[in-house]
Design an enzyme around this catalytic site. Structure first.
Site, PDB file in Angstrom:
ATOM      1  N   ASP A  61     -41.724  16.896  -2.930  1.00 34.44           N
ATOM      2  CA  ASP A  61     -43.247  17.391  -3.206  1.00 34.44           C
ATOM      3  C   ASP A  61     -43.469  18.654  -2.154  1.00 34.44           C
ATOM      4  OD1 ASP A  61     -45.704  16.876  -4.842  1.00 34.44           O
ATOM      5  OD2 ASP A  61     -46.297  16.700  -2.675  1.00 34.44           O
ATOM      6  N   TYR A  66     -49.469  24.689   0.611  1.00 33.81           N
ATOM      7  CA  TYR A  66     -48.880  24.433   1.937  1.00 33.81           C
ATOM      8  C   TYR A  66     -48.237  25.344   2.815  1.00 33.81           C
ATOM      9  CZ  TYR A  66     -49.101  19.538   0.113  1.00 33.81           C
ATOM     10  OH  TYR A  66     -49.492  18.257  -0.381  1.00 33.81           O
ATOM     11  N   SER A 165     -54.583  15.777  -8.838  1.00 34.85           N
ATOM     12  CA  SER A 165     -54.581  15.714  -7.491  1.00 34.85           C
ATOM     13  C   SER A 165     -56.068  15.473  -6.871  1.00 34.85           C
ATOM     14  CB  SER A 165     -53.782  16.248  -6.640  1.00 34.85           C
ATOM     15  OG  SER A 165     -53.681  15.864  -5.152  1.00 34.85           O
ATOM     16  N   GLN A 191     -52.050  12.088  -7.850  1.00 35.24           N
ATOM     17  CA  GLN A 191     -51.627  12.432  -6.541  1.00 35.24           C
ATOM     18  C   GLN A 191     -53.036  11.867  -5.532  1.00 35.24           C
ATOM     19  OE1 GLN A 191     -49.375  15.276  -3.486  1.00 35.24           O
ATOM     20  NE2 GLN A 191     -48.351  14.743  -5.305  1.00 35.24           N
ATOM     21  N   SER A 221     -50.329  10.267   2.278  1.00 35.42           N
ATOM     22  CA  SER A 221     -51.096   9.821   3.492  1.00 35.42           C
ATOM     23  C   SER A 221     -51.329   8.210   3.404  1.00 35.42           C
ATOM     24  CB  SER A 221     -52.429  10.205   3.749  1.00 35.42           C
ATOM     25  OG  SER A 221     -53.200  10.038   4.952  1.00 35.42           O
ATOM     26  N   LYS A 231     -49.263   4.490  16.648  1.00 37.34           N
ATOM     27  CA  LYS A 231     -49.043   5.415  17.805  1.00 37.34           C
ATOM     28  C   LYS A 231     -50.467   5.621  18.347  1.00 37.34           C
ATOM     29  CE  LYS A 231     -47.307   8.559  15.370  1.00 37.34           C
ATOM     30  NZ  LYS A 231     -46.615  10.003  14.876  1.00 37.34           N
ATOM     31  N   GLY A 303     -43.915  11.741   4.650  1.00 42.44           N
ATOM     32  CA  GLY A 303     -43.730  13.120   5.686  1.00 42.44           C
ATOM     33  C   GLY A 303     -42.904  12.800   6.813  1.00 42.44           C
ATOM     34  N   GLN A 309     -37.072   9.843  11.171  1.00 43.76           N
ATOM     35  CA  GLN A 309     -38.159   9.381  10.746  1.00 43.76           C
ATOM     36  C   GLN A 309     -38.129   8.874   9.289  1.00 43.76           C
ATOM     37  OE1 GLN A 309     -40.867  12.596  11.731  1.00 43.76           O
ATOM     38  NE2 GLN A 309     -41.621  11.553  13.323  1.00 43.76           N
ATOM     39  N   ASN A 313     -38.465   5.173   8.090  1.00 40.92           N
ATOM     40  CA  ASN A 313     -39.349   4.683   6.874  1.00 40.92           C
ATOM     41  C   ASN A 313     -38.769   4.067   5.915  1.00 40.92           C
ATOM     42  OD1 ASN A 313     -41.622   5.916   8.221  1.00 40.92           O
ATOM     43  ND2 ASN A 313     -41.559   7.893   7.434  1.00 40.92           N
TER      44      ASN A 313
END
Length: 358
Positions: A61, A66, A165, A191, A221, A231, A303, A309, A313
């Site tokens: 995506d 962006y 979105s 979205q 998110s 974190k 992300g 990562q 995930n």
């Protein structure tokens, strides 16, 4: 001599229909917001996307907004260099904030939707995308113009589906009414932001749309920009998203120092303990699995700034089956933020096994 395209192996990925469409999407996809083309460029992008693909993620995506189009450029380059077969991929992009800054380079006018779509494909080096999103609603443009323009993009073969979105339920409803009236294609998905600490819109406002239009969501998110990884339980790490994007998260950082933010951090600490002791996983895996478990979720966009990562995930896939009704109830007690049901004004509840419009 031509080389054979790299074969896609779904591994243990789960697939779902995207909303009312026949398109099957992985329950976890990869997105480039705030990272690809901005803080992550070049070979690292290739390594992240390659790792995602090799571990069952075949949906990527992006958006024209962006990194001012650079995210599309980077993703398009990687897709071409890695020699992936286009039919194995699901590519989505979004239109609203064009990279040039001129008056008609923003919004959802017919002019920008059509020109923006063509430019996005050029940056991606693709003939088409699978889904093209209206990145935000535009109340300065008639809904009929928006619906007709996205249908034009579909008719031209530049996209197979269109979606929204961060639109309100009212705006999505209006788009469906216009499409129905004109015999055109309506948006198939939304979205939206959805995570354990942000629930009102995706779980309450959209609730009627899930049943009425079979709406699906492509969630962004899901980790509350990292808050749900734990974190930030003891401060702001220098290499974290909040630290590297201070201006963007200025309001969020301010809230974290006040009662509202401190209460959220306390909940994350409790969730961390619950995840580790009850489910044998990290709070990150729990948070991702929890969103994936929600009825309207089609795919959860991950992300990442490092390949590791992505791999980490995806451990959330093993947690999804562990989220039984009993476990979910325990989580609700910790969160204590479930949206209130729609008011019935004193009327008794309908039989849940009977017929109800909601």
């Amino acid at each position: 001599m031509s080389t054979q395209p790299v074969k896609y192996d779904p591994k243990n990925m789960i697939f779902r229909r995207l909303g009312s469409s026949g398109l099957r999407v992985p329950v976890f996809s990869f997105g480039g917001w705030l990272t690809v083309g901005a803080t992550v460029k070049g070979d690292p992008v290739k390594e992240i996307m390659k790792t995602a693909f090799e571990n069952g993620i075949n949906m990527f995506d992006t958006a024209e907004g962006y990194a001012k189009g650079e995210c599309e450029v980077e993703m398009g380059r990687v897709i071409k260099e890695l020699g992936w077969r286009r039919t194995d991929l699901i590519i989505s992009t979004k239109l609203f904030w064009g990279p040039h800054g001129s008056p008609n380079d923003i919004g959802l006018s017919r002019k920008h939707i059509i020109e923006g779509a063509k430019e996005a494909l050029e940056r991606l080096q693709l003939d088409y995308v699978d889904i093209i999103f209206a990145h935000r609603p535009d109340n300065t443009v008639p809904m009929e113009e928006v619906v007709r323009a996205f249908n034009y993009v579909i008719e031209k073969g530049w996209a197979f589906y269109w979606a929204t979105s961060e639109w309100s339920a009212y705006e999505i409803e209006e788009a469906h009414h216009v499409a129905d009236k004109l015999g055109l294609i309506a948006p198939i998905a939304e979205q939206c932001q959805h995570h354990m600490l942000h629930r009102e819109r995706p779980e309450k406002e959209y609730a009627p749309l899930y049943k009425k239009y079979d709406l699906g969501t492509t969630v962004w998110s899901a980790l509350a920009s990292g808050l749900l990884t734990g974190k930030y339980n003891n401060g702001i790490p220098p290499d974290s998203r909040f630290a590297t994007n201070k201006d963007f998260f200025k309001d969020t950082l301010d809230i974290l120092t006040k009662d509202e933010g401190l209460k959220k951090i306390e909940k994350v600490k409790q969730l961390t303990e619950f995840a580790e002791k009850e489910l044998g996983c990290s709070v990150t895996h729990l948070a991702l699995a929890w969103v994936a478990k929600q009825p309207g979720t089609s795919t959860v966009i991950l992300g990442a700034t490092k390949p590791e990562q992505v791999i980490d995930n995806l451990k959330a896939l093993d947690v999804i089956p562990k989220l039984t009704e009993e476990v979910l109830e325990k989580i609700e007690k910790i969160l204590d933020n479930k949206p209130s049901p729609v008011a019935t004004w004193g009327r008794p509840a309908l039989d849940k096994n009977g017929r109800s419009p909601f």
